[in-house]
Design a protein around this motif. Structure first.
Motif, PDB file in Angstrom:
ATOM      1  N   GLU A  26       0.818  -1.212   0.000  1.00 34.04           N
ATOM      2  CA  GLU A  26       0.000   0.000   0.000  1.00 34.04           C
ATOM      3  C   GLU A  26       0.852   1.262   0.000  1.00 34.04           C
ATOM      4  OE1 GLU A  26      -3.813   1.762   2.554  1.00 34.04           O
ATOM      5  OE2 GLU A  26      -2.666   0.047   3.289  1.00 34.04           O
ATOM      6  N   GLN A  27       1.945   1.275   0.757  1.00 35.39           N
ATOM      7  CA  GLN A  27       2.792   2.455   0.837  1.00 35.39           C
ATOM      8  C   GLN A  27       3.593   2.666  -0.447  1.00 35.39           C
ATOM      9  OE1 GLN A  27       2.835  -0.023   3.285  1.00 35.39           O
ATOM     10  NE2 GLN A  27       1.333   1.135   4.497  1.00 35.39           N
ATOM     11  N   ASP A  29       2.844   1.806  -3.730  1.00 31.04           N
ATOM     12  CA  ASP A  29       2.085   2.300  -4.880  1.00 31.04           C
ATOM     13  C   ASP A  29       0.592   2.157  -4.580  1.00 31.04           C
ATOM     14  OD1 ASP A  29       0.843   2.744  -7.387  1.00 31.04           O
ATOM     15  OD2 ASP A  29       2.692   2.199  -8.419  1.00 31.04           O
ATOM     16  N   LYS A  30       0.030   3.191  -3.979  1.00 31.86           N
ATOM     17  CA  LYS A  30      -1.370   3.131  -3.550  1.00 31.86           C
ATOM     18  C   LYS A  30      -2.325   2.921  -4.715  1.00 31.86           C
ATOM     19  CE  LYS A  30      -1.045   5.743   0.756  1.00 31.86           C
ATOM     20  NZ  LYS A  30      -1.549   6.894   1.544  1.00 31.86           N
ATOM     21  N   ALA A  31      -2.044   3.565  -5.850  1.00 27.87           N
ATOM     22  CA  ALA A  31      -2.958   3.477  -6.992  1.00 27.87           C
ATOM     23  C   ALA A  31      -3.089   2.032  -7.481  1.00 27.87           C
ATOM     24  CB  ALA A  31      -2.473   4.382  -8.121  1.00 27.87           C
ATOM     25  N   LEU A  32      -1.955   1.357  -7.663  1.00 25.09           N
ATOM     26  CA  LEU A  32      -1.995  -0.030  -8.132  1.00 25.09           C
ATOM     27  C   LEU A  32      -2.539  -0.959  -7.051  1.00 25.09           C
ATOM     28  CD1 LEU A  32       1.319  -0.506 -10.173  1.00 25.09           C
ATOM     29  CD2 LEU A  32      -0.997  -0.122 -11.016  1.00 25.09           C
ATOM     30  N   TYR A  33      -2.170  -0.684  -5.808  1.00 25.56           N
ATOM     31  CA  TYR A  33      -2.630  -1.530  -4.708  1.00 25.56           C
ATOM     32  C   TYR A  33      -4.157  -1.505  -4.612  1.00 25.56           C
ATOM     33  CZ  TYR A  33      -3.353  -3.272   0.048  1.00 25.56           C
ATOM     34  OH  TYR A  33      -3.789  -3.984   1.136  1.00 25.56           O
ATOM     35  N   TYR A  34      -4.747  -0.301  -4.666  1.00 26.41           N
ATOM     36  CA  TYR A  34      -6.202  -0.192  -4.555  1.00 26.41           C
ATOM     37  C   TYR A  34      -6.904  -0.640  -5.831  1.00 26.41           C
ATOM     38  CZ  TYR A  34      -5.594   2.140  -0.081  1.00 26.41           C
ATOM     39  OH  TYR A  34      -5.267   2.412   1.231  1.00 26.41           O
ATOM     40  N   ALA A  35      -6.205  -0.559  -6.960  1.00 24.50           N
ATOM     41  CA  ALA A  35      -6.783  -1.085  -8.198  1.00 24.50           C
ATOM     42  C   ALA A  35      -6.959  -2.600  -8.090  1.00 24.50           C
ATOM     43  CB  ALA A  35      -5.888  -0.749  -9.387  1.00 24.50           C
ATOM     44  N   TYR A  60      -1.368 -10.531   1.757  1.00 26.33           N
ATOM     45  CA  TYR A  60      -1.234 -10.748   3.186  1.00 26.33           C
ATOM     46  C   TYR A  60      -1.080  -9.390   3.855  1.00 26.33           C
ATOM     47  CZ  TYR A  60      -0.082 -15.435   1.532  1.00 26.33           C
ATOM     48  OH  TYR A  60      -0.110 -16.654   0.891  1.00 26.33           O
ATOM     49  N   GLY A  61      -2.028  -9.021   4.691  1.00 34.27           N
ATOM     50  CA  GLY A  61      -1.969  -7.712   5.318  1.00 34.27           C
ATOM     51  C   GLY A  61      -2.096  -6.631   4.260  1.00 34.27           C
ATOM     52  N   SER A  62      -1.163  -5.703   4.254  1.00 33.53           N
ATOM     53  CA  SER A  62      -1.204  -4.597   3.291  1.00 33.53           C
ATOM     54  C   SER A  62      -0.222  -4.810   2.147  1.00 33.53           C
ATOM     55  CB  SER A  62      -0.891  -3.276   3.994  1.00 33.53           C
ATOM     56  OG  SER A  62       0.398  -3.334   4.591  1.00 33.53           O
ATOM     57  N   SER A  63       0.150  -6.057   1.888  1.00 29.18           N
ATOM     58  CA  SER A  63       1.081  -6.358   0.801  1.00 29.18           C
ATOM     59  C   SER A  63       0.538  -7.465  -0.088  1.00 29.18           C
ATOM     60  CB  SER A  63       2.442  -6.793   1.366  1.00 29.18           C
ATOM     61  OG  SER A  63       3.065  -5.735   2.063  1.00 29.18           O
ATOM     62  N   ILE A  64       0.833  -7.362  -1.374  1.00 33.88           N
ATOM     63  CA  ILE A  64       0.473  -8.379  -2.361  1.00 33.88           C
ATOM     64  C   ILE A  64       1.778  -9.006  -2.842  1.00 33.88           C
ATOM     65  CG2 ILE A  64      -0.642  -8.814  -4.588  1.00 33.88           C
ATOM     66  CD1 ILE A  64      -2.080  -6.008  -4.040  1.00 33.88           C
ATOM     67  N   TYR A  65       1.839 -10.334  -2.852  1.00 36.82           N
ATOM     68  CA  TYR A  65       3.075 -11.025  -3.207  1.00 36.82           C
ATOM     69  C   TYR A  65       2.894 -11.913  -4.430  1.00 36.82           C
ATOM     70  CZ  TYR A  65       4.666  -9.729   1.477  1.00 36.82           C
ATOM     71  OH  TYR A  65       5.015  -9.034   2.594  1.00 36.82           O
ATOM     72  N   LEU A  66       3.948 -11.995  -5.227  1.00 38.98           N
ATOM     73  CA  LEU A  66       4.044 -12.979  -6.288  1.00 38.98           C
ATOM     74  C   LEU A  66       4.934 -14.105  -5.773  1.00 38.98           C
ATOM     75  CD1 LEU A  66       4.556 -12.539 -10.068  1.00 38.98           C
ATOM     76  CD2 LEU A  66       6.209 -13.913  -8.806  1.00 38.98           C
ATOM     77  N   ILE A  67       4.375 -15.305  -5.683  1.00 37.89           N
ATOM     78  CA  ILE A  67       5.100 -16.446  -5.121  1.00 37.89           C
ATOM     79  C   ILE A  67       5.234 -17.532  -6.175  1.00 37.89           C
ATOM     80  CG2 ILE A  67       5.175 -18.130  -3.240  1.00 37.89           C
ATOM     81  CD1 ILE A  67       3.144 -16.311  -1.753  1.00 37.89           C
ATOM     82  N   PRO A  68       6.435 -17.746  -6.730  1.00 37.52           N
ATOM     83  CA  PRO A  68       6.612 -18.810  -7.728  1.00 37.52           C
ATOM     84  C   PRO A  68       6.276 -20.172  -7.130  1.00 37.52           C
ATOM     85  CG  PRO A  68       8.506 -17.335  -7.692  1.00 37.52           C
ATOM     86  CD  PRO A  68       7.676 -17.002  -6.489  1.00 37.52           C
TER      87      PRO A  68
END
Length: 240
Positions: A26-27, A29-35, A60-68
């Protein structure tokens, strides 16, 4: 189902960000996070791209992860690559599995809490972890015979042999032929993946928010980690 062009473009932007950074918070890139969080269509498009790339996209929480995924050797690491990074140049499978045991032991020591978070401690000294690894390997090799080790999928005897083959050097050697250098290489790798903070001057390890979230929301739910935790504790309790 038809998609709006803007939604498709947003999903592509988000996925590219995740490909390059492996994380979107969230911190950052708010625009992409909220998109992503505010539009189910965009979220599903991003997840669909993740599936094509053999990855999992999770928030997870306020973060989005890419997990291979485990078998993903394009965005993740192959066994061969990990052996090259973590082990000495003449490293064998014993050395590779020892490196994985070191990482698992580190996780068990940090994340064995029973409260709201699985995290049970804030930091660990390198010397303490080295002693714990040696003790666990000896306990496992003593408690489980060769056949039991094969059934468990944890070759304590082979890993103990590899660990004892490493020289001891209290002068701060970085050579992977020493116990200290072997651990140093693993810590540097984990730090590069933004999973731990390795403070060399103080010989201290702390975990990152990224690892804390992954452990609380994802890894602790996997049967393999639970099984390893059980086996490690079982051998330790039997020896006491």
């Amino acid at each position: 189902m038809s998609y709006q062009i803007e939604e498709v473009k947003l999903s592509q932007q988000i996925f590219y960000h995740l490909l390059s950074q492996r994380e979107l918070n969230e911190q950052q890139d708010k625009a992409l996070y909220y998109a992503y969080t505010g539009n189910e269509t965009v979220m599903n498009l991003v997840k669909s791209q993740g599936e094509i790339a053999h990855c999992v996209i999770e928030r997870y929480g306020s973060s989005i992860y890419l997990i291979p995924k485990e078998e993903n050797e394009v965005l993740g690491f192959s066994k061969r690559e990990l052996k090259k990074v973590l082990c000495k140049s003449s490293g064998t499978d014993k050395d590779y599995y020892l490196s994985q045991f070191v990482i698992l032991t580190l996780l068990v020591e940090f994340y064995d809490g029973q409260g709201q978070s699985a995290k049970g401690r804030d930091f660990m000294r390198v010397g303490e972890l080295q002693n714990i690894i040696a003790e666990r390997l000896k306990e496992g090799a003593t408690y489980y015979d060769e056949e039991q080790q094969q059934q468990l999928g944890i070759a304590y005897s082979n890993m103990l042999e590899a660990f004892e083959a490493l020289r001891s050097d209290d002068r701060g050697s970085k050579q992977k032929t020493t116990k200290e250098g072997f651990l140093h290489g693993i810590f540097k790798f984990l730090q590069e993946q933004q999973l731990i903070e390795y403070i060399e001057a103080d010989e201290m390890i702390t975990t990152t928010k990224k690892l804390d979230q992954l452990m609380d929301f994802n890894l602790l739910n996997q049967n393999n980690y639970t099984r390893v935790l059980h086996v490690l504790k079982e051998a330790e309790n039997e020896s006491n």
